[in-house]
Design a protein around this motif. Structure first.
Motif, PDB file in Angstrom:
ATOM      1  N   GLY A 162       0.798  -1.223   0.000  1.00  0.00           N
ATOM      2  CA  GLY A 162       0.000   0.000   0.000  1.00  0.00           C
ATOM      3  C   GLY A 162       0.824   1.263   0.000  1.00  0.00           C
ATOM      4  N   SER A 163       2.087   1.154  -0.448  1.00  0.00           N
ATOM      5  CA  SER A 163       2.976   2.328  -0.462  1.00  0.00           C
ATOM      6  C   SER A 163       3.561   2.562  -1.847  1.00  0.00           C
ATOM      7  N   ALA A 164       2.789   2.258  -2.866  1.00  0.00           N
ATOM      8  CA  ALA A 164       3.266   2.401  -4.242  1.00  0.00           C
ATOM      9  C   ALA A 164       3.497   3.875  -4.584  1.00  0.00           C
ATOM     10  N   PRO A 165       4.378   4.138  -5.545  1.00  0.00           N
ATOM     11  CA  PRO A 165       4.513   5.517  -6.025  1.00  0.00           C
ATOM     12  C   PRO A 165       3.232   5.942  -6.737  1.00  0.00           C
ATOM     13  N   ASP A 166       3.094   7.236  -6.955  1.00  0.00           N
ATOM     14  CA  ASP A 166       1.930   7.743  -7.693  1.00  0.00           C
ATOM     15  C   ASP A 166       2.091   7.514  -9.193  1.00  0.00           C
ATOM     16  N   ALA A 167       3.328   7.537  -9.652  1.00  0.00           N
ATOM     17  CA  ALA A 167       3.641   7.307 -11.059  1.00  0.00           C
ATOM     18  C   ALA A 167       5.037   6.714 -11.132  1.00  0.00           C
ATOM     19  N   ALA A 168       5.334   6.025 -12.242  1.00  0.00           N
ATOM     20  CA  ALA A 168       6.644   5.386 -12.347  1.00  0.00           C
ATOM     21  C   ALA A 168       6.947   5.044 -13.785  1.00  0.00           C
ATOM     22  N   MET A 169       8.238   4.865 -14.080  1.00  0.00           N
ATOM     23  CA  MET A 169       8.649   4.286 -15.350  1.00  0.00           C
ATOM     24  C   MET A 169       8.349   2.794 -15.307  1.00  0.00           C
ATOM     25  N   VAL A 170       7.864   2.258 -16.429  1.00  0.00           N
ATOM     26  CA  VAL A 170       7.446   0.856 -16.486  1.00  0.00           C
ATOM     27  C   VAL A 170       7.741   0.285 -17.863  1.00  0.00           C
ATOM     28  N   LYS A 171       7.918  -1.042 -17.908  1.00  0.00           N
ATOM     29  CA  LYS A 171       8.135  -1.750 -19.161  1.00  0.00           C
ATOM     30  C   LYS A 171       6.938  -2.640 -19.471  1.00  0.00           C
TER      31      LYS A 171
ATOM     32  N   SER B  68       7.949   3.210 -20.750  1.00  0.00           N
ATOM     33  CA  SER B  68       6.807   4.109 -20.653  1.00  0.00           C
ATOM     34  C   SER B  68       6.690   4.613 -19.228  1.00  0.00           C
ATOM     35  N   THR B  69       5.678   5.413 -18.998  1.00  0.00           N
ATOM     36  CA  THR B  69       5.329   5.821 -17.636  1.00  0.00           C
ATOM     37  C   THR B  69       3.875   5.455 -17.398  1.00  0.00           C
ATOM     38  N   ALA B  70       3.516   5.348 -16.131  1.00  0.00           N
ATOM     39  CA  ALA B  70       2.141   4.990 -15.774  1.00  0.00           C
ATOM     40  C   ALA B  70       1.742   5.724 -14.509  1.00  0.00           C
ATOM     41  N   VAL B  71       0.437   5.912 -14.370  1.00  0.00           N
ATOM     42  CA  VAL B  71      -0.150   6.443 -13.132  1.00  0.00           C
ATOM     43  C   VAL B  71      -0.756   5.265 -12.389  1.00  0.00           C
ATOM     44  N   PHE B  72      -0.523   5.185 -11.095  1.00  0.00           N
ATOM     45  CA  PHE B  72      -1.025   4.066 -10.310  1.00  0.00           C
ATOM     46  C   PHE B  72      -2.401   4.381  -9.732  1.00  0.00           C
ATOM     47  N   SER B  73      -3.215   3.347  -9.653  1.00  0.00           N
ATOM     48  CA  SER B  73      -4.598   3.529  -9.209  1.00  0.00           C
ATOM     49  C   SER B  73      -4.682   4.021  -7.777  1.00  0.00           C
ATOM     50  N   SER B  74      -3.620   3.827  -7.003  1.00  0.00           N
ATOM     51  CA  SER B  74      -3.597   4.278  -5.606  1.00  0.00           C
ATOM     52  C   SER B  74      -3.120   5.718  -5.459  1.00  0.00           C
ATOM     53  N   ALA B  75      -2.773   6.383  -6.571  1.00  0.00           N
ATOM     54  CA  ALA B  75      -2.257   7.756  -6.506  1.00  0.00           C
ATOM     55  C   ALA B  75      -3.256   8.675  -5.821  1.00  0.00           C
ATOM     56  N   SER B  76      -2.762   9.515  -4.942  1.00  0.00           N
ATOM     57  CA  SER B  76      -3.645  10.421  -4.204  1.00  0.00           C
ATOM     58  C   SER B  76      -4.170  11.538  -5.092  1.00  0.00           C
ATOM     59  N   ASN B  77      -3.409  11.930  -6.092  1.00  0.00           N
ATOM     60  CA  ASN B  77      -3.869  12.948  -7.035  1.00  0.00           C
ATOM     61  C   ASN B  77      -3.499  12.480  -8.440  1.00  0.00           C
ATOM     62  N   LYS B  78      -4.418  11.771  -9.072  1.00  0.00           N
ATOM     63  CA  LYS B  78      -4.150  11.178 -10.390  1.00  0.00           C
ATOM     64  C   LYS B  78      -3.966  12.249 -11.460  1.00  0.00           C
ATOM     65  N   ASP B  79      -4.690  13.361 -11.357  1.00  0.00           N
ATOM     66  CA  ASP B  79      -4.544  14.425 -12.349  1.00  0.00           C
ATOM     67  C   ASP B  79      -3.134  15.020 -12.295  1.00  0.00           C
ATOM     68  N   ALA B  80      -2.623  15.209 -11.077  1.00  0.00           N
ATOM     69  CA  ALA B  80      -1.266  15.748 -10.925  1.00  0.00           C
ATOM     70  C   ALA B  80      -0.238  14.771 -11.467  1.00  0.00           C
ATOM     71  N   ALA B  81      -0.427  13.477 -11.177  1.00  0.00           N
ATOM     72  CA  ALA B  81       0.495  12.455 -11.679  1.00  0.00           C
ATOM     73  C   ALA B  81       0.468  12.412 -13.205  1.00  0.00           C
ATOM     74  N   TRP B  82      -0.724  12.525 -13.797  1.00  0.00           N
ATOM     75  CA  TRP B  82      -0.845  12.543 -15.249  1.00  0.00           C
ATOM     76  C   TRP B  82      -0.138  13.755 -15.840  1.00  0.00           C
ATOM     77  N   LYS B  83      -0.321  14.921 -15.240  1.00  0.00           N
ATOM     78  CA  LYS B  83       0.347  16.127 -15.750  1.00  0.00           C
ATOM     79  C   LYS B  83       1.857  15.934 -15.810  1.00  0.00           C
ATOM     80  N   TRP B  84       2.398  15.268 -14.793  1.00  0.00           N
ATOM     81  CA  TRP B  84       3.841  15.056 -14.723  1.00  0.00           C
ATOM     82  C   TRP B  84       4.315  14.109 -15.832  1.00  0.00           C
ATOM     83  N   ILE B  85       3.654  12.970 -16.009  1.00  0.00           N
ATOM     84  CA  ILE B  85       4.145  12.041 -17.028  1.00  0.00           C
ATOM     85  C   ILE B  85       3.906  12.595 -18.432  1.00  0.00           C
ATOM     86  N   ALA B  86       2.814  13.361 -18.614  1.00  0.00           N
ATOM     87  CA  ALA B  86       2.575  13.995 -19.913  1.00  0.00           C
ATOM     88  C   ALA B  86       3.658  15.025 -20.212  1.00  0.00           C
TER      89      ALA B  86
END
Length: 406
Positions: A77-86, A298-316
């Protein structure tokens, strides 16, 4: 007294609310960079200046433990909000419910039209949804020492037979001390070496990860070919069963191997060490076909992210014109944006040409949950056992086939 308690309670509530708001505005981002020239701090500063309500906490996680740490963090339950992924990790992450679908965000994103046309198709999820945003890519090819080939009158290998013959001739004692100091090929027996194996096995007619696709005669002969190069021909360094990326590329740059397989991400380091002595060509045709790996990131946003919009802005932001160029100038891979690709000058032309020439037969591993186990454990463990004679080539292929067809 009641009034004092109410004020204290209100103050506590305001503190908690303020902390929650700050936490929601912080994007915890995991990535992995091997090189010391890391642009992440500059990219973070630029992003935060444009998005003053969002703070990025970027953490560089060592590659060897990257996915172990990622899976553990998700379960805990301590995943990052976003990360590089293969791609090899995507099926398991989707199965775990760990990824946020990005289809709607990508559709509304102005930058989507600037992404190379086929990358969204290549990175699509097993259920047809888009969970990944491409950030860089490569295609693997064969590095070879052009000076050694010229010295021995050799041509770059076009077939597996050419490859074996060249590797045997290139394996030699060059200083007369009675011991081999150059080996024909730097084979990666540790994690990530499935790409080397795949070019000599999955290229063969009838070889695949489907039932019967690795236990047929052609596929077994392919793995036996790899084993024989080590055990009989002795054209791999003795350390090959355990060698990883650093060992393989280090040996090539040091001149102790004459060929290896990697991608354009290491080209500039190769040129810095060897200059015009290094060149590249496509992997050889083996058993009726060619197979090389499309190296995704690639990058991804994790479903547990506290602010998914902010995480998306960053990877975009990382996959947008200019920022993507800076990101890939450091990683040494190719930009995913059309605009940054148009004037790409980071790599010498011969390595770009080898990449482009390899695209027609570039492939990705199966987009299935089992692929993560194949990459991280099943392939390296069983390849090492086969190279050291603990199991046969057929037994190795049987174990991998059983993983995908249980």
């Amino acid at each position: 007294m009641k009034k004092s308690l109410s004020v204290a309670a209100l103050a506590a509530a305001m503190f908690v609310c303020g902390s929650a708001a700050n936490a929601e505005d912080t994007v915890k981002f995991w990535y992995h960079f091997d090189n010391a020239d890391n642009p992440m701090a500059d990219l973070v500063s630029r992003f935060e200046a444009k998005n003053p309500g969002i703070k990025i906490e970027a953490e560089n996680i060592p590659w060897n433990s990257y996915y172990d740490n990622l899976y553990t963090s998700i379960i805990a339950g301590s995943a990052p909000d976003a990360a590089m992924v293969k791609m090899h990790a995507q099926p398991r992450l989707v199965e775990m419910g760990a990824l946020e679908p990005l289809d709607d965000r990508i559709a509304a994103w102005d930058g989507a039209s600037d992404i190379q046309e086929n990358l969204f198709d290549l990175t699509k999820g097993p259920d047809g949804n888009q969970y990944y945003l491409p950030v860089q890519y490569v295609v693997l090819y064969l590095y070879y020492r052009a000076d050694m080939f010229k010295e021995l009158g050799l041509e770059p290998p076009k077939t597996c037979d050419d490859f074996r013959n060249a590797a045997i001739k290139l394996t030699r004692d060059t200083n007369g001390d009675g011991r081999k100091d150059v080996y024909g090929f730097g084979f990666r027996g540790g994690k990530g070496g499935h790409d080397h194996w795949g070019s000599m096995v999955l290229s063969r007619e009838g070889a695949s990860f489907d039932k019967g696709g690795l236990t047929n005669d052609a596929a077994v002969a392919g793995t036996q070919f790899v084993v024989d190069l080590f055990e009989k021909d002795k054209v791999f360094p003795p350390s090959a069963p355990n060698d990883g990326f650093k060992e393989v590329t280090g040996a090539f740059k040091a001149g102790t191997t004459a060929m290896t397989i990697h991608h354009i991400g290491s080209a500039n380091d190769m040129v810095a060490a060897l200059g015009d002595k290094v060149s590249a060509t496509t992997v050889p045709e083996c058993g009726g076909g060619r197979w090389t790996s499309f190296g995704d990131e690639s990058t991804a946003v994790f479903s547990s992210a506290s602010n998914k919009d902010a995480a998306w802005k960053w990877i975009a932001f990382l996959s947008s014109e200019g920022n993507n160029k800076e990101f890939n100038e450091s990683t040494g891979q190719l930009p995913v944006t059309k605009s940054d690709s148009a004037n790409w000058t980071l790599h010498p032309k011969r390595f770009v040409d080898a990449t482009v020439a390899s695209l027609p037969f570039a492939h990705m591993l199966p987009n299935r949950p089992e692929t993560s186990d194949f990459v991280n454990t099943e392939w390296p463990v069983n390849m090492q056992r086969a190279l050291t004679g603990e199991i046969t080539a057929k037994e190795m292929n049987e174990k991998i086939e059983a993983l995908f067809n249980h």
